[in-house]
Design a protein around this motif. Structure first.
Motif, PDB file in Angstrom:
ATOM      1  N   LEU A   1       0.509  -4.836 -10.568  1.00 60.71           N
ATOM      2  CA  LEU A   1       0.203  -4.563  -9.175  1.00 60.71           C
ATOM      3  C   LEU A   1      -0.556  -3.242  -9.033  1.00 60.71           C
ATOM      4  N   PHE A   2      -0.096  -2.213  -9.751  1.00 58.95           N
ATOM      5  CA  PHE A   2      -0.724  -0.895  -9.685  1.00 58.95           C
ATOM      6  C   PHE A   2      -2.169  -0.967 -10.169  1.00 58.95           C
ATOM      7  N   LYS A   3      -2.381  -1.659 -11.281  1.00 60.89           N
ATOM      8  CA  LYS A   3      -3.732  -1.781 -11.821  1.00 60.89           C
ATOM      9  C   LYS A   3      -4.635  -2.550 -10.865  1.00 60.89           C
ATOM     10  N   GLN A   4      -4.077  -3.567 -10.232  1.00 63.57           N
ATOM     11  CA  GLN A   4      -4.843  -4.362  -9.272  1.00 63.57           C
ATOM     12  C   GLN A   4      -5.276  -3.515  -8.075  1.00 63.57           C
ATOM     13  N   LYS A   5      -4.371  -2.643  -7.597  1.00 65.77           N
ATOM     14  CA  LYS A   5      -4.654  -1.846  -6.407  1.00 65.77           C
ATOM     15  C   LYS A   5      -5.458  -0.587  -6.704  1.00 65.77           C
ATOM     16  N   VAL A   6      -5.171   0.040  -7.845  1.00 62.77           N
ATOM     17  CA  VAL A   6      -5.762   1.346  -8.157  1.00 62.77           C
ATOM     18  C   VAL A   6      -6.955   1.231  -9.095  1.00 62.77           C
ATOM     19  N   GLY A   7      -6.974   0.177  -9.914  1.00 66.05           N
ATOM     20  CA  GLY A   7      -8.067   0.005 -10.857  1.00 66.05           C
ATOM     21  C   GLY A   7      -7.778   0.531 -12.240  1.00 66.05           C
TER      22      GLY A   7
ATOM     23  N   GLU B   1       0.835  -1.207   0.000  1.00 63.86           N
ATOM     24  CA  GLU B   1       0.000   0.000   0.000  1.00 63.86           C
ATOM     25  C   GLU B   1       0.871   1.259   0.000  1.00 63.86           C
ATOM     26  N   GLU B   2       1.920   1.243   0.817  1.00 62.89           N
ATOM     27  CA  GLU B   2       2.814   2.395   0.881  1.00 62.89           C
ATOM     28  C   GLU B   2       3.568   2.582  -0.439  1.00 62.89           C
ATOM     29  N   ARG B   3       3.943   1.483  -1.067  1.00 59.65           N
ATOM     30  CA  ARG B   3       4.627   1.579  -2.360  1.00 59.65           C
ATOM     31  C   ARG B   3       3.716   2.179  -3.425  1.00 59.65           C
ATOM     32  N   ILE B   4       2.443   1.798  -3.411  1.00 58.82           N
ATOM     33  CA  ILE B   4       1.503   2.342  -4.396  1.00 58.82           C
ATOM     34  C   ILE B   4       1.313   3.838  -4.168  1.00 58.82           C
ATOM     35  N   GLN B   5       1.171   4.260  -2.905  1.00 57.37           N
ATOM     36  CA  GLN B   5       1.016   5.691  -2.623  1.00 57.37           C
ATOM     37  C   GLN B   5       2.260   6.462  -3.042  1.00 57.37           C
ATOM     38  N   THR B   6       3.438   5.889  -2.778  1.00 49.83           N
ATOM     39  CA  THR B   6       4.687   6.541  -3.185  1.00 49.83           C
ATOM     40  C   THR B   6       4.778   6.621  -4.701  1.00 49.83           C
ATOM     41  N   ALA B   7       4.342   5.565  -5.380  1.00 50.45           N
ATOM     42  CA  ALA B   7       4.359   5.548  -6.848  1.00 50.45           C
ATOM     43  C   ALA B   7       3.488   6.665  -7.409  1.00 50.45           C
ATOM     44  N   LYS B   8       2.322   6.873  -6.815  1.00 46.10           N
ATOM     45  CA  LYS B   8       1.439   7.953  -7.268  1.00 46.10           C
ATOM     46  C   LYS B   8       2.132   9.310  -7.152  1.00 46.10           C
ATOM     47  N   ALA B   9       2.774   9.526  -6.006  1.00 47.41           N
ATOM     48  CA  ALA B   9       3.473  10.798  -5.799  1.00 47.41           C
ATOM     49  C   ALA B   9       4.613  10.959  -6.799  1.00 47.41           C
TER      50      ALA B   9
ATOM     51  N   GLN C   1      11.924  -4.414  -9.232  1.00 49.72           N
ATOM     52  CA  GLN C   1      12.828  -4.462 -10.375  1.00 49.72           C
ATOM     53  C   GLN C   1      12.101  -4.698 -11.697  1.00 49.72           C
ATOM     54  N   ASP C   2      10.919  -5.272 -11.631  1.00 49.45           N
ATOM     55  CA  ASP C   2      10.174  -5.644 -12.830  1.00 49.45           C
ATOM     56  C   ASP C   2       9.061  -4.631 -13.070  1.00 49.45           C
ATOM     57  N   GLU C   3       9.183  -3.814 -14.117  1.00 49.12           N
ATOM     58  CA  GLU C   3       8.179  -2.787 -14.374  1.00 49.12           C
ATOM     59  C   GLU C   3       6.828  -3.388 -14.776  1.00 49.12           C
ATOM     60  N   PHE C   4       6.842  -4.578 -15.387  1.00 47.05           N
ATOM     61  CA  PHE C   4       5.584  -5.210 -15.784  1.00 47.05           C
ATOM     62  C   PHE C   4       4.826  -5.717 -14.556  1.00 47.05           C
ATOM     63  N   TYR C   5       5.583  -6.252 -13.596  1.00 44.15           N
ATOM     64  CA  TYR C   5       4.958  -6.647 -12.334  1.00 44.15           C
ATOM     65  C   TYR C   5       4.379  -5.428 -11.625  1.00 44.15           C
ATOM     66  N   PHE C   6       5.132  -4.316 -11.632  1.00 45.41           N
ATOM     67  CA  PHE C   6       4.646  -3.076 -11.026  1.00 45.41           C
ATOM     68  C   PHE C   6       3.344  -2.620 -11.688  1.00 45.41           C
ATOM     69  N   SER C   7       3.292  -2.677 -13.024  1.00 43.39           N
ATOM     70  CA  SER C   7       2.084  -2.247 -13.743  1.00 43.39           C
ATOM     71  C   SER C   7       0.886  -3.103 -13.369  1.00 43.39           C
TER      72      SER C   7
END
Length: 517
Positions: A234-240, A198-206, A226-232
């Protein structure tokens, strides 16, 4: 002999301070003294050396220099102070000890007893006083499990890129992994791993909002993935929505320099501002914003609207365009911009959707306005029908009971009162001002013969102080039991999101808000 013992025992001095909502108390530290402050009730901010720290119920703070604190809670900010000369040798080490959180239910009686005992003249009374003080000190320095979890939370927030394992965090907290996980989940409501995400997603938004041209790969690296595709994913899963879609909301980087929440209008048009105003003392429990805006503005740089805006803070967000309204109290605010940046001056308006239409026109999003207005209009009609049994008879007045005044509001030229009187069917009392407000006493309110009375935005302590007066019982609406006091602290219908939120709450909260005095 006993006098000598009393002199040696009398190291400590105790005091209690109570500060009303919005009140400020200065603390002048005598040279060579140390103060320990405990927050027994309320919330606020402590300011020292220009730095501000949140005051929270149950927490303690060491004070070694002059400072002041501000109450931001409807409940009285109650503070206990313990002071002693720093030259007292057996207390020289105390400042190095971490202070523990302790519930007021456990501490207040101890503080009160110690204060009662401190002026005792006999040796017995002074011994009891010393015992009471040392009991307080022992509890406030009894660093417990909950304090370890709080420190872990701060550690994660400050180091989101660090791939801490549960075992590592548990070791730092001097706990086993299983007991640490149970304690963390009990305190936070989620596991340490979930909290880190959750903290990583909020930091990513900022990062995406505050760094012009940043890539998803850069964002992923900065939050420890390290994996930008995993990040994408994860972000979509959390943020929609995907990070690329989120970044498009701020493709044109807009900052709001205003004492109004124009970010409400921007968000309804699908744009998240890179900088926007907030009010830390008005909304202390939701990050300085109404709770309905808090989630939408994760990543936005917040500008303290309770002070003069600082141009350097605005420009740190690298805005392409600034939306600016006149500031209150005749303040002059200059914003220096490069030739590529533009300031759009927006005048004050009396209708909420006039702001929406002008902002939409400036940003080329006029096509979205009709749909937003239609949705709000349908909701207004629905609420009007639901309230009809209450509004069809009698003439209304709206008041705001404040700490030292009562405001009687007019029936037009304000988004809230236009909504009540023009959209929702409330019939205004003939003696209301046309616009703005006027100050009046309870006695003057009683002479108006108001059929029905609505109390908005008022803190409970101020309302009950007025309600207990003899003059209050002479008001016609009070006699007829037609006084309504809904929870309206966040009611702000100047923007589409705030207006919709108010309307969704209005009917149910209003019907259940009759004040029986």
């Amino acid at each position: 002999m006993s006098q000598l013992l009393l002199t040696k025992l009398h190291h400590f001095k105790l005091d209690m301070l109570k500060v009303r909502d919005g009140g400020v108390e200065s603390i002048n530290i005598m040279n060579g003294h140390i103060n320990l402050m405990y927050i027994a009730s309320g919330h606020g901010f402590l300011t020292k050396n220009g730095e501000q720290e949140a005051l929270k119920e149950g927490k303690s703070y060491f004070l070694t220099e002059d400072c002041h604190f501000l109450s931001t809670s409807s409940e009285l900010l109650t503070v206990y102070m313990l002071s002693w000369d720093k030259e007292v040798k057996n207390l020289s080490y105390v400042l190095s000890i971490r202070l523990a959180d302790q519930l007021p239910a456990k501490m207040v009686s101890l503080w009160d007893e110690a204060i009662r005992l401190q002026n005792g003249e006999s040796l017995s009374a002074q011994c009891k006083f010393q015992s009471a003080v040392w009991t307080i000190l022992s509890l406030l320095t009894d660093y417990a499990e909950v304090d370890q979890i709080e420190e872990t939370i701060e550690l994660i927030r400050k180091n989101v890129a660090n791939p801490y394992s549960v075992a590592t965090l548990a070791e730092k907290a001097n706990m086993t992994p299983n007991s640490f996980t149970r304690a963390f989940k009990k305190r936070v409501g989620m596991s340490p791993k979930e909290f880190l995400m959750e903290e990583r997603i909020q930091t990513a938004k900022a990062l995406m909002l505050q760094n012009k041209g940043i890539t998803t790969k850069d964002v992923a690296m900065k939050i420890g993935l390290q994996d930008e595709f995993y990040f994408s994913r994860l972000f979509k899963q959390k943020v929609g929505e995907a990070p690329t879609i989120f970044m498009k909301k701020s493709k044109e980087r807009i900052a709001v320099v205003s004492q109004m929440f124009l970010q409400d209008h921007l968000l309804s048009l699908g744009i998240q501002p890179v900088a926007a105003p907030f009010y830390p003392s008005v909304y202390p429990l939701s990050g300085g914003l109404p709770s309905y805006l808090e989630h939408h503005l994760q990543g936005t740089r917040l500008l303290n609207a309770e002070k003069m805006f600082k141009p350097e803070e605005i420009l740190q967000s690298q805005p392409d365009r600034i939306l600016k309204t006149p500031l209150h109290n005749g303040e002059v605010q200059a914003v220096l911009l490069s030739h590529q940046q533009r300031v759009q001056h927006i005048s004050f308006k009396t209708e909420w959707n006039d702001y929406l239409r002008e902002i939409a026109s400036l940003l080329g999003r006029e096509s979205m306005v009709d749909k937003i207005e239609q949705e709000i209009s349908c909701l207004e009609s629905k609420v009007k029908d639901e309230l009809c049994p209450l509004t069809r008879k009698g003439k209304w007045a709206v008041i705001w009971i404040r700490q030292n005044e009562i405001r009687l509001y007019g029936h037009s030229h304000h988004a809230c009162f236009d909504l009540l009187y023009q959209k929702l069917g409330f019939e205004p009392h003939p003696d209301l001002p046309t616009s703005g407000y006027r100050l009046l006493t309870v006695e003057e309110l009683a002479t108006l013969n108001i059929d029905k009375l609505l109390i908005l935005w008022s803190h409970e302590k101020d309302v009950w102080k007025v309600v207990q007066s003899k003059e209050w019982k002479k008001i016609k609406a009070v006699k007829n039991k037609e006084v309504y006091y809904p929870k309206s602290h966040e009611w702000d219908p100047w923007g589409p999101i705030g207006r919709k939120q108010m309307l969704l709450q209005f009917s149910s909260s209003f019907k259940a808000s009759k004040l029986m005095s």
